[in-house]
Design a protein around this motif. Structure first.
Motif, short mmCIF file in Angstrom:
data_model
loop_
_atom_site.label_atom_id
_atom_site.label_comp_id
_atom_site.label_asym_id
_atom_site.label_seq_id
_atom_site.Cartn_x
_atom_site.Cartn_y
_atom_site.Cartn_z
N GLU A 145 0.85 -1.19 0.00
CA GLU A 145 0.00 0.00 0.00
C GLU A 145 0.89 1.25 0.00
O GLU A 145 1.84 1.33 0.77
CB GLU A 145 -0.92 0.00 1.22
N ARG B 197 -1.21 -5.44 -5.65
CA ARG B 197 -1.53 -6.74 -5.07
C ARG B 197 -1.55 -7.83 -6.14
O ARG B 197 -1.55 -7.54 -7.34
CB ARG B 197 -2.89 -6.68 -4.36
N HIS C 148 -5.19 -11.74 -3.73
CA HIS C 148 -5.49 -10.85 -2.61
C HIS C 148 -6.89 -10.27 -2.75
O HIS C 148 -7.37 -10.06 -3.87
CB HIS C 148 -4.48 -9.69 -2.56
N PRO C 149 -7.54 -9.95 -1.65
CA PRO C 149 -8.85 -9.27 -1.72
C PRO C 149 -8.68 -7.83 -2.18
O PRO C 149 -7.58 -7.27 -2.11
CB PRO C 149 -9.35 -9.33 -0.28
N GLU C 150 -9.76 -7.21 -2.65
CA GLU C 150 -9.71 -5.81 -3.05
C GLU C 150 -9.56 -4.92 -1.81
O GLU C 150 -10.06 -5.23 -0.74
CB GLU C 150 -10.99 -5.43 -3.81
N PHE C 151 -8.86 -3.80 -2.00
CA PHE C 151 -8.60 -2.88 -0.89
C PHE C 151 -9.49 -1.64 -0.93
O PHE C 151 -9.59 -0.91 0.04
CB PHE C 151 -7.13 -2.45 -0.89
N GLY C 152 -10.08 -1.35 -2.07
CA GLY C 152 -10.98 -0.21 -2.17
C GLY C 152 -10.29 1.13 -2.18
O GLY C 152 -10.88 2.15 -1.78
N TYR D 124 -6.37 3.64 -6.55
CA TYR D 124 -5.66 2.94 -7.63
C TYR D 124 -5.27 1.54 -7.15
O TYR D 124 -4.42 1.40 -6.28
CB TYR D 124 -4.42 3.72 -8.07
N GLU D 125 -5.91 0.56 -7.72
CA GLU D 125 -5.65 -0.83 -7.33
C GLU D 125 -5.02 -1.55 -8.52
O GLU D 125 -5.65 -1.71 -9.57
CB GLU D 125 -6.96 -1.51 -6.93
N VAL E 99 -3.28 -4.88 -10.04
CA VAL E 99 -3.17 -6.32 -9.84
C VAL E 99 -2.01 -6.84 -10.68
O VAL E 99 -2.01 -6.71 -11.90
CB VAL E 99 -4.47 -7.05 -10.23
N ASN F 82 -4.98 -5.12 -16.06
CA ASN F 82 -5.44 -3.89 -15.38
C ASN F 82 -6.19 -2.94 -16.30
O ASN F 82 -6.35 -1.76 -15.97
CB ASN F 82 -4.22 -3.19 -14.75
#
Length: 277
Positions: free
Chosen positions: A92, A100, A104-108, A111-112, A114, A188
């Motif tokens: 993070e 991630r 991994h689960p989504e962080f919300g 900008y995510e 993967v 992405n």
């Protein structure tokens, strides 16, 4: 899919740029994955692709500038997906960006990204990648043309695109990184990023607003004139992959090309720096 692998455990001194040069040369010899250690690295090659004398053409092993030793072992049934799930933690950055893996689960966050790392450099774990992600979050990229040199997993190119960049080109000399970057840009939703295999000589003949280069000191010093020729007036240059004691050398080389130092970030003696022309 599990495979039998041959693993070479290298001790490298000095660690940098020795490890980076060794990885590049081993990649051309057919080694397909690497893990860095405190005093060197471990390189893996499928047993079916291994042969006696496979290290004979690895030039750095005979260089007087580096002291390198190694041991070899056979590893049965390496499952890389399981290894990554066991060892790869999400990163993070500034509470705004998360890098991630797919498991991994989504962080919300805003900008995510993967990334399926596959042993490519650039997951965000290394200090230089982390600091470059910080720079991209802190600066304006909307509608800009961006070049990401030594893109690794293309994580920096992807964040630049997510931050509003118009055209983004990503280049890496490692075929493994090239393939990985193609996969990650598509994963992405950034498949408009143009990914190229090669060094600075394959930079397209056009002008960029922003150049990002996270490589190592020697390559940066060699390629800075090419970056300068590829940039628009008032362009921004972000450099990393070198130590704090190298900053005066990098800054001097940039000054000679008309770039002015703006600011730096430092983490565990690694430096990321911003310049403008």
């Amino acid at each position: 899919m599990s495979q039998n692998y041959i693993a070479y455990h290298f001790t490298v001194a000095p660690l940098q740029p020795g490890s980076e040069i060794l990885i590049a040369q081993l990649g051309y010899a057919g080694f397909e994955s690497f893990t860095e250690t405190d005093n060197g690295l471990t390189a893996y090659i499928q047993k079916a692709a291994w042969k006696e004398g496979i290290l004979d053409d690895i030039q750095i092993l005979s260089s007087e500038e580096f002291k390198i030793s190694y041991t070899r072992e056979e590893i049965e049934q390496v499952n890389w997906n399981a290894e990554w799930e066991k060892n790869f933690e999400a990163i993070e950055v500034e509470g705004k960006c998360v890098v991630r893996a797919p498991f991994h689960p989504e962080f919300g966050v805003d900008y995510e990204i993967v990334i399926e790392p596959k042993m490519s450099f650039g997951t965000g774990h290394h200090e230089t990648t982390f600091m470059m992600l910080q720079f991209i979050l802190e600066n304006e990229f909307n509608d800009k043309t961006v070049l990401d040199m030594g893109c690794g997993t293309a994580v920096l190119a992807i964040l630049a695109k997510m931050r509003g960049a118009d055209k983004v080109d990503a280049i890496d000399i490692d075929p493994w990184c090239y393939e990985n970057s193609l996969e990650n840009t598509m994963r992405n939703g950034c498949d408009s990023i143009s990914v190229m295999l090669g060094d600075a000589t394959v930079i397209p003949e056009k002008k960029y607003d922003t150049v990002i280069a996270n490589i190592n000191r020697n390559i940066l010093l060699n390629d800075l004139p090419i970056y300068g020729e590829s940039m628009m007036d008032g362009g921004e240059l972000y450099l990393s992959g070198f130590y704090s004691e190298d900053l005066p050398i990098i800054t001097n080389a940039c000054n000679k090309l008309g770039f002015s130092f703006v600011e730096k970030k430092e983490k565990n003696n690694w430096i990321a720096a911003k310049f403008v022309n």
